[in-house]
Design a protein around this motif. Sequence first.
Motif, PDB file in Angstrom:
ATOM      1  N   THR A 142       0.689  -1.228  -0.039  1.00  0.00           N
ATOM      2  CA  THR A 142      -0.044  -0.061   0.013  1.00  0.00           C
ATOM      3  C   THR A 142       0.891   1.552  -0.042  1.00  0.00           C
ATOM      4  O   THR A 142       0.462   2.527  -0.394  1.00  0.00           O
ATOM      5  CB  THR A 142      -0.972  -0.060   1.253  1.00  0.00           C
ATOM      6  OG1 THR A 142      -0.385  -0.196   2.451  1.00  0.00           O
ATOM      7  CG2 THR A 142      -1.941  -1.097   1.009  1.00  0.00           C
ATOM      8  N   LYS A 143       2.266   1.017   0.349  1.00  0.00           N
ATOM      9  CA  LYS A 143       3.126   2.188   0.399  1.00  0.00           C
ATOM     10  C   LYS A 143       4.077   2.164  -0.980  1.00  0.00           C
ATOM     11  O   LYS A 143       4.948   2.677  -1.006  1.00  0.00           O
ATOM     12  CB  LYS A 143       3.997   2.251   1.490  1.00  0.00           C
ATOM     13  CG  LYS A 143       3.193   2.146   2.675  1.00  0.00           C
ATOM     14  CD  LYS A 143       4.252   2.057   4.096  1.00  0.00           C
ATOM     15  CE  LYS A 143       3.138   1.958   5.479  1.00  0.00           C
ATOM     16  NZ  LYS A 143       4.207   1.549   6.337  1.00  0.00           N
ATOM     17  N   PHE A 144       3.578   1.248  -2.021  1.00  0.00           N
ATOM     18  CA  PHE A 144       4.197   0.999  -3.052  1.00  0.00           C
ATOM     19  C   PHE A 144       5.893   0.347  -2.904  1.00  0.00           C
ATOM     20  O   PHE A 144       6.507   0.807  -3.621  1.00  0.00           O
ATOM     21  CB  PHE A 144       4.240   2.287  -3.958  1.00  0.00           C
ATOM     22  CG  PHE A 144       2.947   2.635  -4.355  1.00  0.00           C
ATOM     23  CD1 PHE A 144       2.369   2.086  -5.430  1.00  0.00           C
ATOM     24  CD2 PHE A 144       2.360   3.714  -3.649  1.00  0.00           C
ATOM     25  CE1 PHE A 144       0.978   2.591  -5.793  1.00  0.00           C
ATOM     26  CE2 PHE A 144       0.968   4.224  -4.242  1.00  0.00           C
ATOM     27  CZ  PHE A 144       0.386   3.473  -5.163  1.00  0.00           C
ATOM     28  N   ASP A 145       5.898  -0.379  -1.905  1.00  0.00           N
ATOM     29  CA  ASP A 145       7.124  -0.911  -1.322  1.00  0.00           C
ATOM     30  C   ASP A 145       6.890  -2.493  -1.488  1.00  0.00           C
ATOM     31  O   ASP A 145       5.962  -3.099  -0.927  1.00  0.00           O
ATOM     32  CB  ASP A 145       7.473  -0.575  -0.119  1.00  0.00           C
ATOM     33  CG  ASP A 145       8.680  -1.106   0.401  1.00  0.00           C
ATOM     34  OD1 ASP A 145       9.192  -2.175  -0.275  1.00  0.00           O
ATOM     35  OD2 ASP A 145       9.433  -0.458   1.566  1.00  0.00           O
ATOM     36  N   PHE A 146       7.703  -3.085  -2.657  1.00  0.00           N
ATOM     37  CA  PHE A 146       7.362  -4.526  -2.841  1.00  0.00           C
ATOM     38  C   PHE A 146       8.444  -5.237  -2.401  1.00  0.00           C
ATOM     39  O   PHE A 146       8.506  -6.528  -2.671  1.00  0.00           O
ATOM     40  CB  PHE A 146       7.132  -4.764  -4.298  1.00  0.00           C
ATOM     41  CG  PHE A 146       6.075  -4.031  -4.952  1.00  0.00           C
ATOM     42  CD1 PHE A 146       4.717  -4.575  -5.068  1.00  0.00           C
ATOM     43  CD2 PHE A 146       6.004  -2.495  -5.266  1.00  0.00           C
ATOM     44  CE1 PHE A 146       3.615  -3.964  -5.275  1.00  0.00           C
ATOM     45  CE2 PHE A 146       4.956  -2.068  -6.108  1.00  0.00           C
ATOM     46  CZ  PHE A 146       3.901  -2.598  -6.012  1.00  0.00           C
ATOM     47  N   SER A 147       9.438  -4.773  -1.433  1.00  0.00           N
ATOM     48  CA  SER A 147      10.582  -5.607  -0.967  1.00  0.00           C
ATOM     49  C   SER A 147      10.087  -6.741  -0.159  1.00  0.00           C
ATOM     50  O   SER A 147      10.538  -7.715  -0.446  1.00  0.00           O
ATOM     51  CB  SER A 147      11.238  -4.652  -0.258  1.00  0.00           C
ATOM     52  OG  SER A 147      10.774  -4.210   0.829  1.00  0.00           O
TER      53      SER A 147
END
Length: 401
Positions: A349-354
């Motif tokens: 949801t924070k555009f962090d796909f790590s």
Amino acid sequence: MNNKRLEYKNMKRYYKTIETKHFIIKKISNPTKGEKEADGLKENGDRANSYAWAMAESDNYIYIGSNRNLFYSAVKSALSNETLSDIFIKFLFRGDVPIGTNDFAGEIFRYNKSTEEIELVYKSEYAPEGIPYDNGYRGAISFKPYNEDTKSVYIGSFGTKYSRILKFNDYSTDNKPEVVFSDSTGASSIRAMATHDEKLYFGLLISGTDLRIMESASPSIDTWNIVADLNDFNNIPNVDEGSFAFGGIFDLISYNGYLYATIGSGNAPIEKSGFLIFKGKYVGLDSPNSNNYGWSWEMIVGPNAKYEAGMGVPNHVIGTPFKYRASDGKEYVYIGTLTNVIQSLQYITKFDFSRLYFDFIKPAQLYRFDENDNWELVIGTPNKNDSLKTRIGNYKAGFVP
């Protein structure tokens, strides 16, 4: 690869009965509903009835605990913005996940084994604060107290303030459950339930304070005894409110004279994550190894234990146990893992796909251990950081051939 793509493309929700020489698979929830139609356990379907989370069998019924639109609640909590949550859900799920509902009172159904019908047997009442006591139900077990003639089904709940255990008996005159346990200290859940030495056990996270395992030979609101608290688990697990989704006592199982507890990572940072396994037994208050309740607990999987937390895979935050007698005639406890999908969703949801990347490169694995706590990797992809370097099965992590 092309054949596999074709196979996945042609997969559909199957609503017809499948019968072979060895088994029968039959859809019992809205059996005439097919692909892209609302299902759920209510007649004519209910999309907000999102998961059948917990089931237990009585003499006449199978009791089914569900929850109210859990995925929508999780997204709304992660984004902290209802308008943005609605846009996200609409775009991603195109109507399959309902939005805008204000009904978050958990529901319990039961399947009549004779008539093959499903009925709503309980819907959570509302607390004086105007919120439901239960948003859903995560644990269920059948148990016969020593002083009763029939077994009952005990179902554990979760809520924003309350966690309860409800007792259902087929032969009750009014079908109304008895509340045999209630905690009101904050967001938590009761999913870990087991029978051991003719007693019922459950695990509880008390938000911000404690982690407990409790027992009763005849469960009622005032008959529970503590057998373990946070001190017995080396103060390792998180007990903050953000950990209740999969932290705390995640599961319990009785094996080889011990009660084994699986503890989830909860809201811990990734470098401190990985499921933990403890085993305990009653030794008496006079024993030098006794805790304050006459029990002795030993960490089997965790920091500096026989095996590292998560079996060396920090992203595997949960282990779910079940017993099975293998082809060698021995009974083992098998442990299936869960990757850190909750935190992955929060980061997406924070555009962090790590975090999602770690879920992909190290998906679910399956272990087993024997009566001497010797572990083997059954299904998985071992690497240099894992506690076990080889597997005995023929599938890689994620059950990939």
